[in-house]
Design a protein around this motif. Structure first.
Motif, PDB file in Angstrom:
ATOM      1  N   UNK A 353       0.810  -1.213   0.000  1.00 39.70           N
ATOM      2  CA  UNK A 353       0.000   0.000   0.000  1.00 39.70           C
ATOM      3  C   UNK A 353       0.838   1.256   0.000  1.00 39.70           C
ATOM      4  N   UNK A 354       1.913   1.247   0.795  1.00 41.05           N
ATOM      5  CA  UNK A 354       2.769   2.434   0.869  1.00 41.05           C
ATOM      6  C   UNK A 354       3.454   2.700  -0.471  1.00 41.05           C
ATOM      7  N   UNK A 355       3.981   1.645  -1.108  1.00 45.66           N
ATOM      8  CA  UNK A 355       4.679   1.832  -2.380  1.00 45.66           C
ATOM      9  C   UNK A 355       3.720   2.344  -3.458  1.00 45.66           C
ATOM     10  N   UNK A 356       2.479   1.837  -3.440  1.00 41.58           N
ATOM     11  CA  UNK A 356       1.490   2.313  -4.417  1.00 41.58           C
ATOM     12  C   UNK A 356       1.116   3.766  -4.158  1.00 41.58           C
ATOM     13  N   UNK A 357       0.865   4.098  -2.899  1.00 48.35           N
ATOM     14  CA  UNK A 357       0.517   5.479  -2.572  1.00 48.35           C
ATOM     15  C   UNK A 357       1.668   6.427  -2.881  1.00 48.35           C
ATOM     16  N   UNK A 358       2.865   6.003  -2.550  1.00 46.07           N
ATOM     17  CA  UNK A 358       4.032   6.852  -2.750  1.00 46.07           C
ATOM     18  C   UNK A 358       4.258   7.132  -4.239  1.00 46.07           C
ATOM     19  N   UNK A 359       3.819   6.180  -5.070  1.00 51.29           N
ATOM     20  CA  UNK A 359       4.035   6.348  -6.511  1.00 51.29           C
ATOM     21  C   UNK A 359       2.912   7.123  -7.192  1.00 51.29           C
ATOM     22  N   UNK A 360       1.670   6.875  -6.753  1.00 51.20           N
ATOM     23  CA  UNK A 360       0.535   7.398  -7.498  1.00 51.20           C
ATOM     24  C   UNK A 360      -0.251   8.506  -6.798  1.00 51.20           C
ATOM     25  N   UNK A 361      -0.071   8.678  -5.474  1.00 52.64           N
ATOM     26  CA  UNK A 361      -0.886   9.650  -4.753  1.00 52.64           C
ATOM     27  C   UNK A 361       0.015  10.743  -4.186  1.00 52.64           C
ATOM     28  N   UNK A 362      -0.172  12.004  -4.575  1.00 52.96           N
ATOM     29  CA  UNK A 362       0.609  13.072  -3.964  1.00 52.96           C
ATOM     30  C   UNK A 362       0.383  13.102  -2.453  1.00 52.96           C
ATOM     31  N   UNK A 363       1.436  13.390  -1.720  1.00 51.09           N
ATOM     32  CA  UNK A 363       1.377  13.322  -0.270  1.00 51.09           C
ATOM     33  C   UNK A 363       0.287  14.196   0.317  1.00 51.09           C
TER      34      UNK A 363
END
Length: 367
Positions: A353-363
């Motif tokens: 989940x973290x790797x996906x969020x870090x790649x596709x979702x701006x912080x």
């Protein structure tokens, strides 16, 4: 600066500030270690002697008030009964090998790319929830005694000693135990060397190791390095701390100690309560050693409902700290998944989940 130079660069003082700083570091160590001694087959004396020895060792080595704390993910799992004593030792040794390799090769920075802050906080929340569940279960064994402990904790919090509330309840519980069983006779523990059998390297031990490494990389290596720089202007890298944690566990666990790490919370506690030199480590090492000799007999008589309140207080502090996160939804999700399944599954799912969020979702949109 080479770590061996820290001791030459820093003075060591024995003062009231160093004493109070030592106590500031002990507020989470004593309750966790006493809980393990009371609820498992592990020897409290050997656990305390491990902390005593390495408080002194790392204090002198770094010349700084570094902390030595329980590996809390593994501690929570053995307290909750999810790990046996053998699996705890195996997980600690596995973590020690990984930390030693990562630290000596200087590759910790590469690991942190996959173990982000929201994931570390999520594992921390899971550990807190597991401890809370165990604490509530123990407290229900004698509700009036648990309410007494909760009242003591409330007084400590209202008096401004929230962080020390668990230690205050622990001290009251020791008083109750002494009244019930009398003052224990001093006993020097014997030296014994042992390793867990192959059966201890189980799926549960491997899952616990993964969860612990997530917390250790974030809280015990990176964050501790930053705090030592901020508070003491000391250049201690995360890789150096990982190396010392790895070596510590590979030496200490075969001698009966529990998995241990450095910790940013312990460093912050020492600094907040007045520690400015490694003198606090020497004082705290002496306190642990004395407790190992004269205090172990109290554990057998320690009231478990009060111990449940102690665990609940520790759990609340862990969850509070864990919710200070960049991605609250991910952190809470990892924490709840760790409670209903196990921390190993939560760690693996959280990593994806973290790797996906870090790649596709701006912080700023992922909070």
């Amino acid at each position: 600066m080479n770590p061996s130079e820290y001791g030459r660069a820093k003075t060591i003082e024995i003062s009231f500030g160093e004493l109070t700083g030592a106590l500031g570091d002990s507020v989470t160590v004593f309750p966790v270690v006493v809980a393990i001694g009371a609820l498992t087959e592990l020897s409290l004396a050997h656990l305390l002697l491990g902390f005593a020895a390495f408080q002194v060792v790392w204090g002198l080595y770094y010349g700084l008030p570094v902390s030595v704390e329980p590996m809390k993910a593994l501690a929570a799992l053995v307290i909750a009964g999810s790990l046996t004593a053998g699996e705890l030792a195996a997980a600690g040794l596995l973590a020690g090998v990984v930390l030693l390799v990562v630290g000596t090769t200087g590759t910790l920075g590469h690991v942190t790319r996959f173990v982000g802050q929201p994931l570390v906080r999520g594992v921390q929340v899971a550990v807190g929830l597991i401890l809370l569940e165990t604490g509530v279960h123990l407290s229900l064994g004698n509700v009036p005694l648990a309410l007494l402990a909760a009242g003591v904790a409330a007084v400590a919090v209202l008096a401004g000693y929230r962080r020390a509330s668990a230690l205050v309840v622990l001290c009251v519980g020791v008083g109750v135990a002494v009244l019930q069983s009398g003052v224990p006779a001093p006993a020097v523990p014997s030296l014994a060397v042992g390793l867990p059998g192959p059966e201890a390297v189980s799926i549960a031990a491997l899952e616990g190791t993964l969860a612990q490494l997530a917390m250790t990389v974030g809280n015990a290596a990176v964050a501790t390095s930053l705090l030592l720089s901020d508070y003491y202007d000391a250049d201690v890298s995360a890789d150096e701390l990982a190396t010392s944690m790895g070596a510590m566990n590979l030496v200490a666990i075969p001698l009966g100690a529990m998995p241990m790490c450095h910790g940013s919370g312990g460093v912050a506690g020492k600094y907040a309560f007045g520690a400015r030199t490694a003198g606090s480590n020497l004082i705290l090492g002496a306190i642990y050693a004395v407790a190992a000799v004269i205090g172990v007999g109290v554990v057998a008589a320690f009231p478990l409902p009060m111990l449940g309140v102690v665990l609940a207080l520790i759990a609340v502090e862990l969850v509070r700290a864990g919710l200070d996160t960049e991605w609250l939804s991910l952190t809470v999700g990892v924490g709840l998944l760790g409670l209903v399944t196990n921390v190993g599954v939560a760690f693996l799912a959280g990593t994806i989940g973290y790797l996906l969020l870090d790649r596709y979702v701006p912080l700023d949109r992922g909070r």
